[in-house]
Design an enzyme around this catalytic site. Structure first.
Site, PDB file in Angstrom:
ATOM      1  N   CYS A  73       0.865  -1.176   0.000  1.00 29.03           N
ATOM      2  CA  CYS A  73       0.000   0.000   0.000  1.00 29.03           C
ATOM      3  C   CYS A  73       0.903   1.227   0.000  1.00 29.03           C
ATOM      4  O   CYS A  73       1.599   1.500   0.987  1.00 29.03           O
ATOM      5  CB  CYS A  73      -0.931   0.017   1.205  1.00 29.03           C
ATOM      6  N   HIS A 150      -2.182  -4.884 -10.497  1.00 31.83           N
ATOM      7  CA  HIS A 150      -3.002  -3.820 -11.071  1.00 31.83           C
ATOM      8  C   HIS A 150      -3.229  -4.065 -12.558  1.00 31.83           C
ATOM      9  O   HIS A 150      -2.347  -4.560 -13.261  1.00 31.83           O
ATOM     10  CB  HIS A 150      -2.309  -2.464 -10.924  1.00 31.83           C
ATOM     11  N   GLU A 199     -10.139  -0.297  -5.634  1.00 34.51           N
ATOM     12  CA  GLU A 199      -9.095  -1.016  -4.914  1.00 34.51           C
ATOM     13  C   GLU A 199      -9.611  -2.362  -4.426  1.00 34.51           C
ATOM     14  O   GLU A 199     -10.685  -2.450  -3.800  1.00 34.51           O
ATOM     15  CB  GLU A 199      -8.601  -0.176  -3.728  1.00 34.51           C
ATOM     16  N   CYS A 208      -4.796   5.933  -4.227  1.00 37.57           N
ATOM     17  CA  CYS A 208      -4.130   4.634  -4.172  1.00 37.57           C
ATOM     18  C   CYS A 208      -2.699   4.838  -4.664  1.00 37.57           C
ATOM     19  O   CYS A 208      -2.482   5.087  -5.853  1.00 37.57           O
ATOM     20  CB  CYS A 208      -4.867   3.611  -5.029  1.00 37.57           C
ATOM     21  N   GLY A 211      -1.558   2.212  -7.084  1.00 40.74           N
ATOM     22  CA  GLY A 211      -2.259   2.439  -8.349  1.00 40.74           C
ATOM     23  C   GLY A 211      -1.627   3.565  -9.152  1.00 40.74           C
ATOM     24  O   GLY A 211      -1.493   3.463 -10.380  1.00 40.74           O
TER      25      GLY A 211
END
Length: 269
Positions: A73, A150, A199, A208, A211
């Protein structure tokens, strides 16, 4: 016994951070989800548990809003970097990363992206730069793993995509054995992207960090931008740099909202 926590956020992506380096704290999917509940718990997108590490300054465990433990994260990494200060090495399930608290924000070396189909992972071999798959109008995404998986769709207008409906369909598609984070991005300029993220295990999020990193890598690989990119998310901007053949550097803000305690017995593990 009361357990101390800090409520933190990075661009509105919020966390409950528990420092368990000195006094261990038991954590399970059930307990993490209960603490993350915004009506009956403390409320957060992710719960972060800091533990002792044998290979780094600290070990960071990350539990999504639904209680699932995940690998990485980016926004939480900046929050932990701010909390600990200076330069830190951080062990995660997605690998070893490094943070540095600076005057302009917290920078995190997120490591090198993983680009192979089996590293994302997807269920069978394919070109991850132009994946031959689609869901309605979202087609031919880019696959990138930056500690967590992703897919990135480049679209004319990221705001026009019904991500709340399409996000969970793509996240749970059998093509992705570990599920997937879903990104829709628009190119604003040669070094500027606009991004929205569904997410995995959380849903629509204001920001994010992984991301943003994955989307910048995807844009650079497709030659849509230069190697240093501003990524605008609903919660605010991040700066992502990916030198040729190097590690990803992410820089952005993090903040402490408040501190508190909860009773151990109120949220059983």
């Amino acid at each position: 016994m009361p357990i101390s926590f800090r409520k933190m956020h990075g661009l509105g992506n919020d966390f409950v951070v528990i420092d368990a380096r000195e006094v261990p704290v038991a954590m399970s999917a059930h307990r993490a989800a209960a603490l993350a509940d915004r009506r009956t718990g403390i409320g957060c997108d992710q719960l972060i548990l800091l533990e002792k590490s044998e290979v780094a300054d600290v070990k960071m465990r990350i539990f999504n809003h639904d209680g699932s433990e995940v690998e990485a994260c980016g926004n939480a990494s900046r929050a932990v970097g701010l909390l600990l200060g200076g330069t830190q090495s951080i062990e995660t399930l997605g690998g070893l990363i490094h943070s540095e608290a600076r005057t302009e924000g917290v920078s995190v070396d997120m490591g090198a992206p993983r680009l192979g189909w089996d590293e994302i992972p997807v269920a069978y071999a394919m070109d991850t730069l132009d994946m031959p798959v689609g869901w309605e109008d979202l087609e031919n995404p880019v696959g990138v793993n930056v500690g967590n998986p992703h897919v990135i769709f480049f679209v004319p207008d990221a705001d026009a995509v019904d991500l709340e409906r399409l996000g969970p369909l793509i996240e749970c598609d059998p093509l992705f054995p570990h599920k997937i984070n879903v990104n829709v991005a628009s190119v604003v300029g040669t070094d500027h992207l606009k991004l929205r993220v569904w997410e995995r295990g959380v849903g629509l999020t204001r920001a994010c960090g992984t991301g943003a990193c994955a989307t910048a890598v995807a844009a650079i690989r497709r030659k849509l931008t230069g190697r240093k990119v501003r990524v605008d998310l609903p919660g605010g901007p991040l700066t992502i740099a990916w030198p040729d053949g190097g590690n990803i550097d992410m820089t952005g803000p993090a903040a402490l909202s408040f501190e508190g305690t909860f009773e151990d017995a109120d949220f059983p593990a």
